[in-house]
Design a protein around this motif. Sequence first.
Motif, PDB file in Angstrom:
ATOM      1  N   UNK A 291      10.837   5.903  -4.484  1.00 15.53           N
ATOM      2  CA  UNK A 291       9.877   7.022  -4.474  1.00 15.53           C
ATOM      3  C   UNK A 291       8.632   6.684  -5.286  1.00 15.53           C
ATOM      4  N   UNK A 294       6.489   4.324  -3.276  1.00 21.05           N
ATOM      5  CA  UNK A 294       5.834   4.996  -2.147  1.00 21.05           C
ATOM      6  C   UNK A 294       4.699   5.899  -2.639  1.00 21.05           C
ATOM      7  N   UNK A 295       4.895   6.519  -3.786  1.00 15.56           N
ATOM      8  CA  UNK A 295       3.920   7.478  -4.278  1.00 15.56           C
ATOM      9  C   UNK A 295       2.720   6.780  -4.917  1.00 15.56           C
ATOM     10  N   UNK A 296       2.929   5.610  -5.512  1.00 17.07           N
ATOM     11  CA  UNK A 296       1.884   5.033  -6.364  1.00 17.07           C
ATOM     12  C   UNK A 296       1.479   3.603  -6.036  1.00 17.07           C
ATOM     13  N   UNK A 297       2.285   2.883  -5.259  1.00 12.56           N
ATOM     14  CA  UNK A 297       2.046   1.444  -5.166  1.00 12.56           C
ATOM     15  C   UNK A 297       2.117   0.899  -3.751  1.00 12.56           C
ATOM     16  N   UNK A 298       1.890   1.752  -2.772  1.00 17.28           N
ATOM     17  CA  UNK A 298       1.997   1.282  -1.397  1.00 17.28           C
ATOM     18  C   UNK A 298       0.700   1.579  -0.648  1.00 17.28           C
ATOM     19  N   UNK A 299       0.270   0.621   0.118  1.00 17.16           N
ATOM     20  CA  UNK A 299      -0.903   0.821   0.974  1.00 17.16           C
ATOM     21  C   UNK A 299      -0.549   1.756   2.126  1.00 17.16           C
ATOM     22  N   UNK A 300      -1.573   2.336   2.710  1.00 16.84           N
ATOM     23  CA  UNK A 300      -1.357   3.222   3.844  1.00 16.84           C
ATOM     24  C   UNK A 300      -0.746   2.453   5.021  1.00 16.84           C
ATOM     25  N   UNK A 316      -0.013   1.840 -11.219  1.00 15.46           N
ATOM     26  CA  UNK A 316      -0.031   2.966 -10.280  1.00 15.46           C
ATOM     27  C   UNK A 316      -1.443   3.239  -9.760  1.00 15.46           C
ATOM     28  N   UNK A 317      -1.552   3.407  -8.482  1.00 17.67           N
ATOM     29  CA  UNK A 317      -2.816   3.730  -7.790  1.00 17.67           C
ATOM     30  C   UNK A 317      -3.803   2.565  -7.784  1.00 17.67           C
ATOM     31  N   UNK A 318      -3.406   1.423  -8.250  1.00 24.65           N
ATOM     32  CA  UNK A 318      -4.256   0.227  -8.149  1.00 24.65           C
ATOM     33  C   UNK A 318      -3.983  -0.379  -6.772  1.00 24.65           C
ATOM     34  N   UNK A 319      -4.803  -0.005  -5.805  1.00 31.03           N
ATOM     35  CA  UNK A 319      -4.579  -0.420  -4.418  1.00 31.03           C
ATOM     36  C   UNK A 319      -5.896  -0.876  -3.801  1.00 31.03           C
TER      37      UNK A 319
ATOM     38  N   UNK B 382      -6.090   1.952 -16.757  1.00 31.95           N
ATOM     39  CA  UNK B 382      -5.398   3.195 -16.466  1.00 31.95           C
ATOM     40  C   UNK B 382      -4.428   3.545 -17.591  1.00 31.95           C
ATOM     41  N   UNK B 599       5.223  12.538  -2.382  1.00 32.19           N
ATOM     42  CA  UNK B 599       5.923  11.342  -1.933  1.00 32.19           C
ATOM     43  C   UNK B 599       4.951  10.223  -1.614  1.00 32.19           C
ATOM     44  N   UNK B 600       3.689  10.555  -1.455  1.00 34.89           N
ATOM     45  CA  UNK B 600       2.719   9.544  -1.059  1.00 34.89           C
ATOM     46  C   UNK B 600       1.355   9.961  -1.594  1.00 34.89           C
ATOM     47  N   UNK B 601       0.469   9.001  -1.852  1.00 30.26           N
ATOM     48  CA  UNK B 601      -0.875   9.372  -2.301  1.00 30.26           C
ATOM     49  C   UNK B 601      -1.790   9.741  -1.135  1.00 30.26           C
ATOM     50  N   UNK B 602      -1.271   9.727   0.085  1.00 31.12           N
ATOM     51  CA  UNK B 602      -2.105   9.951   1.265  1.00 31.12           C
ATOM     52  C   UNK B 602      -1.805  11.317   1.863  1.00 31.12           C
TER      53      UNK B 602
END
Lengths: 641, 641
Positions: A291, A294-300, A316-319, B382, B599-602
Amino acid sequence: MTTVTPSGTTRGPAEPSSDARVLLRPLAVGQATIDAGLWRRTADVNRSAAIPEGLEQLAKAGNLRNLEIAAGEAEGEAIGPIFADSDVHKWLEAAAWEYAREPDEQLLADQLRVTALLAAAQADDGYLDSVPMLRKVPRYSDLPWSHELYCAGHLFQAAVAQVRATGHRELLDVAVRLADHQVATFGDGEGQLREVDGHPVVEMGLVELYRETGTRAYLDLARWFVEARGTGIIEAHGHGPTYYSDRVRVREATTVEGHAVRAVYLSAGAADVAIETGDAELLAALDTQYRSMEREKQYVTGGLGSRWEGEAFGDPYELPTDRGYAETCAAIGGVQWAWRMLLATGEARYADQIERMLFNGFLAGVSLSGTEYFYVNPLQLRSDAHADENRSPAHGRRSWFDCACCPPNIMRTVSSLTGYLATADGPSLQLHQYAPGTVTAPLDGGTLRLRVETRYPDEGRIALHVEEAPDGETTLALRVPAWADGATVDGEPATAGTYARLTRRFAAGDTVVLDLPMTPRLTVADPRVDAVRGCVAIERGPLVYALEQPDQEDGAVVDDLRIDVAGALSDEFRPDLLGGVTVVRARGAVVPGPDEEATTPYRSVTEAAPAAGREVTLTAVPYYAWANRGPQAMRVWVPTL
Amino acid sequence: MTTVTPSGTTRGPAEPSSDARVLLRPLAVGQATIDAGLWRRTADVNRSAAIPEGLEQLAKAGNLRNLEIAAGEAEGEAIGPIFADSDVHKWLEAAAWEYAREPDEQLLADQLRVTALLAAAQADDGYLDSVPMLRKVPRYSDLPWSHELYCAGHLFQAAVAQVRATGHRELLDVAVRLADHQVATFGDGEGQLREVDGHPVVEMGLVELYRETGTRAYLDLARWFVEARGTGIIEAHGHGPTYYSDRVRVREATTVEGHAVRAVYLSAGAADVAIETGDAELLAALDTQYRSMEREKQYVTGGLGSRWEGEAFGDPYELPTDRGYAETCAAIGGVQWAWRMLLATGEARYADQIERMLFNGFLAGVSLSGTEYFYVNPLQLRSDAHADENRSPAHGRRSWFDCACCPPNIMRTVSSLTGYLATADGPSLQLHQYAPGTVTAPLDGGTLRLRVETRYPDEGRIALHVEEAPDGETTLALRVPAWADGATVDGEPATAGTYARLTRRFAAGDTVVLDLPMTPRLTVADPRVDAVRGCVAIERGPLVYALEQPDQEDGAVVDDLRIDVAGALSDEFRPDLLGGVTVVRARGAVVPGPDEEATTPYRSVTEAAPAAGREVTLTAVPYYAWANRGPQAMRVWVPTL
């Protein structure tokens, strides 16, 4: 009692593992087929082009030669990276699954020839890894970097695939001897080595071997490797413990970190261990970690790993889009991990994740021809990007790499895609992924055979024709993707992000229709994803889209394009384009960059912003299909007007 | 005839270089002083803490021990990186300039003791580089990585500094013998080596040595190294030719690329060569390259180098904030390059560049205490950043590094800062940088002595009191920074981005007042700088500001802050804070990140964006002063509401 396999197919273990906690049961090899569409085209070029050329590459790059020398059939020195054998093992696994898809004499002969080389190269006590053997590296003397157990892990998976797909046990015999050697070598016992491999994968392999053979010691050793990790057990060199997933114990970690491929391979192996040992605490920890990822470290795109340096997950959120790493192997490992979590939890979101990774972050890693690869899968390539850097997408796809982990990894994944389509569970069949073909599942009360008719992902209508059904009540569970607001089953609303469950007595001739809305949609990111602030991504169905230079009108440069989010999106199937894709069009404008006279990209906020120039229509193609017309400017996230 | 030096001070060459094309003349050692304010505090801790501790670090890390062994005064094996000597040389240069600033017995004794070690370690034929000598690496056998000429370049610069600052010629003797050895070894002649060092710097060092000794062969060799580069002369390993600035010839390049420090050191050395040989074509190429760098590849802090991988310049407009590299040494090299371009062109924008780099990208590399360093200077950290990665700012400043290029590089730069303040040219004095102190310049007609009274950069008023003036007409040229719209000289408007020139007969007692507007301002970036879209940076005078966690009210998390660009900015001098800084306050709000359940930043663009939360006052401090209260969240670019 059946269990989970890394490639989505299964045979029961020789002895059931009494404490296994699998909720969903994979289908066996051959119980699902894909007969047409995108995945079938992908599988066909994988078979006709990638796998034969892969064998040639393994010959050319020296991998096979290493084995010949180790087997005493040739003379010379080892060539290539220390983990060269693993590419051979991955190719063997791909060839095995492919043989199951459709038997072929040559394909079998090639496998058995390579298998015989491995058997001949194996040491009397079971040890096997040709490069360290030939270079006379003392066994297990440099496990952070020697990849000896990593190579073994891939061999175990290949061996299990070979026996399941072809019935041949030759590679399994090699695997068992090597695994027995490891069981004797590693552990807490007197004189045993208390060490783990710098690159996980052996954990998955050992559990698979346990499932196939029933030998509990293999599962126990996999568990030992998982439990030992995170205690600073790796005497790190070159990198800190984070890189090796050795900073925090797996069952105590709350997120993913370090080298992305290593991290997700370890997680997938730990999930195998949790499932087979009924370790609810470990499974819960893995769910938390997933989780967080998926929430912080995954590209769309589903891509994993933000950093080139250390091929690592970022903060986190470094994408970043331009310097995203998103290694193809990380997407594969992500699918493997999500698959195990799906089997263990039955949660639709894990199947959603598999879909997102397969259609986007994974599939972008291979050309439409099947034989040109990306190691790194960023979400943006600028017009004037440097092409000198090794692995850079700026120089386009390549037919092989010095570090060739990705190509045969893609081959084995494509060869086993049918395994991810469906699972069974008592009287229930779960359909997780949609592709035209057939699913045949042995359920309580008999066989349920479905013919799946669809043009997905170009169209959203999925018709399931029942060709054979069990006697009693059966539950058909259809995943409604989280993106599919407005979906219907037989005309009735279905809730996105769940399984629509139909429980009834099915009969041959019945048809169930799942309709997924395929209207293109715009996606924004949380403001913390700094890299894409002020941008939207275009998605349609399971596909993430990209603006690629060749499709833009009147020479509008991709770097200059802005999208009008208030404008309507349209789509059109283009059979002639990129193997047949649905393009999405949007309204936008060209905003030129700084003129040649500009001395700096910075200006006072009180100065006028560059004016939006002429209006243009933006044309987006599926991200997976980019870079099939040479490397050209591309971006997934489009700045808004 | 006098010339340019890398540290901004000069003495004439023994023989004038007749074809030199220097427009502006540096002042000699001691002709400018800084008596108070930020740079004086920086220089004072450099002298009292950094330089003494630096010598201890060189002892502790083994650098001096290596020399003792090479000198036959100790036994053992070489320790540390192959370029360990270069840190000693940089320290020697720092100590020399510091001695010139204020003589001190111990400081001289320490220098001469280390110099004696170098003399004793030098081979009979002049070769000197202790680590390769001790490791018995064949001379110049691995120039892409051995750094032998790189070490020599730093030795040359240190030797020139020593003779100019202390009058001692011991190190110069060592340097001349080593340079003569190089002249004999490298070139196109029969039996000579046609190779260049993987890491430039020797070019600058050789030209300096030429200036000090008048030996033309040193200039010729520097030119040879510059001309040979870009022809694929480096048999690259580990990296491609771009990394080594070996893809395009210097005089044909149109931008900067590859390893940032290597690139700008080469450019600075090439500028030296262009100046001393009157090579207008080469100078024009360097001007084009500099403009390209400034327009497309430089951070607002002046920082250079976008990528961790290869420590390299990125593609145009690839300027990530979180993973920016912006090595401290690259800012130093940038200043050295800009200084040479300023001397050769007299253009104010090069002095603007020096100011931007010194006050921001450079000064952020060292703590207020002078003894804790950053290798990497990103524009964002961050809240929950990983701290495991080597060199990561997330673990805070460090007192030394395994690869310790930055600390002694900072020391020598701080020790020689006065050299960048002013230049002279016939009857004209140019003031480029402003700090309280004195400037004494020998002009046509006599000496012009100014006392500079200012609280710059906290305040914008700069009063120049004439204490002595030449007999005839004198031109006083005062740089009006490009950011200083609304500046005045003696109440009359002055044009930002130029030199305000006052030509008159000055007399003791005259005062000229330059007034620079210090109203805080907001800066935006071209939309192509994807990383900072939708953000502004706060600047005030020459300083770039940052939001750092400790200054935010009511626990508002830096990651959640947004700025209201319509709100007024205010500033306040805070003598108690960070050694005395002017803080800037802005109106803003807190916009929380995704909640724990996300669950996702998107999300779909049709879903509501996170609502702006409570209003807060944002407090910004100068970027250079960040991370002096431990590593905490920081960002230069602030998202707008």
